[in-house]
Motif scaffolding. Sequence first.
Motif, PDB file in Angstrom:
ATOM      1  N   PRO A 132       0.815  -1.213   0.000  1.00 16.57           N
ATOM      2  CA  PRO A 132       0.000   0.000   0.000  1.00 16.57           C
ATOM      3  C   PRO A 132       0.851   1.266   0.000  1.00 16.57           C
ATOM      4  N   LEU A 133       2.114   1.144   0.385  1.00 14.30           N
ATOM      5  CA  LEU A 133       2.994   2.312   0.370  1.00 14.30           C
ATOM      6  C   LEU A 133       3.427   2.700  -1.034  1.00 14.30           C
ATOM      7  N   ASP A 134       3.370   1.765  -1.988  1.00 15.86           N
ATOM      8  CA  ASP A 134       3.802   2.073  -3.344  1.00 15.86           C
ATOM      9  C   ASP A 134       2.969   3.195  -3.963  1.00 15.86           C
ATOM     10  N   ASP A 135       1.634   3.160  -3.753  1.00 17.63           N
ATOM     11  CA  ASP A 135       0.777   4.221  -4.281  1.00 17.63           C
ATOM     12  C   ASP A 135       1.099   5.553  -3.624  1.00 17.63           C
ATOM     13  N   LEU A 136       1.319   5.529  -2.317  1.00 20.10           N
ATOM     14  CA  LEU A 136       1.666   6.745  -1.596  1.00 20.10           C
ATOM     15  C   LEU A 136       3.017   7.286  -2.070  1.00 20.10           C
ATOM     16  N   ALA A 137       4.003   6.416  -2.206  1.00 18.99           N
ATOM     17  CA  ALA A 137       5.341   6.837  -2.644  1.00 18.99           C
ATOM     18  C   ALA A 137       5.335   7.393  -4.066  1.00 18.99           C
ATOM     19  N   ALA A 138       4.345   6.995  -4.871  1.00 21.55           N
ATOM     20  CA  ALA A 138       4.272   7.447  -6.265  1.00 21.55           C
ATOM     21  C   ALA A 138       3.676   8.848  -6.405  1.00 21.55           C
ATOM     22  N   GLU A 139       3.117   9.393  -5.328  1.00 20.16           N
ATOM     23  CA  GLU A 139       2.552  10.749  -5.397  1.00 20.16           C
ATOM     24  C   GLU A 139       3.659  11.748  -5.721  1.00 20.16           C
TER      25      GLU A 139
END
Length: 160
Positions: free
Chosen positions: A47-54
């Motif tokens: 779930p951190l991948d989407d956040l890190a992609a911001e």
Amino acid sequence: MILFCEDCSGRNDLAYSRLENGRIVFRCSLCGYLNRIIPPSGFHKSPLDDLAAEPDIIGIFSYHVKKGVRHNRMPEGLRTEDLMRLGKRMISSYKLALVQFPDIDRMTLVMENKNLVLHPFEPDYCLILICQSFPLSKQIESHLDNLGMGGLELDGRYIF
């Protein structure tokens, strides 16, 4: 995750790789080649991948008081020891603030054009974000809300 370089076939033990257009992107630790490979079957996106992609996110990591840095999505070149010190100081400051203000649910430190955010999961476990914007965008807030519901895995259990 262990991935092999497309150029030199070198073995790369990766704690983190980013997803870009449905491919895993990483730089080979042996030859420096920038790899873009199709994820293996069964690949689970954190779930951190989407956040890190911001676009406003510079980096993120989770920190546990006893287990140290977890889920590291910080830019290359930052030492784990530095992240450990940052995590320790931020969670200590957050706990101190809770003594005076027991209803706070997040701590933000703004320095020049950077924004450090501590998002707690439990008293000794938190997520730390380094962003380029203040206040946080609605998209980042939404990701944080989703993490609050879904949690992060720590030693085989999910933290909510």
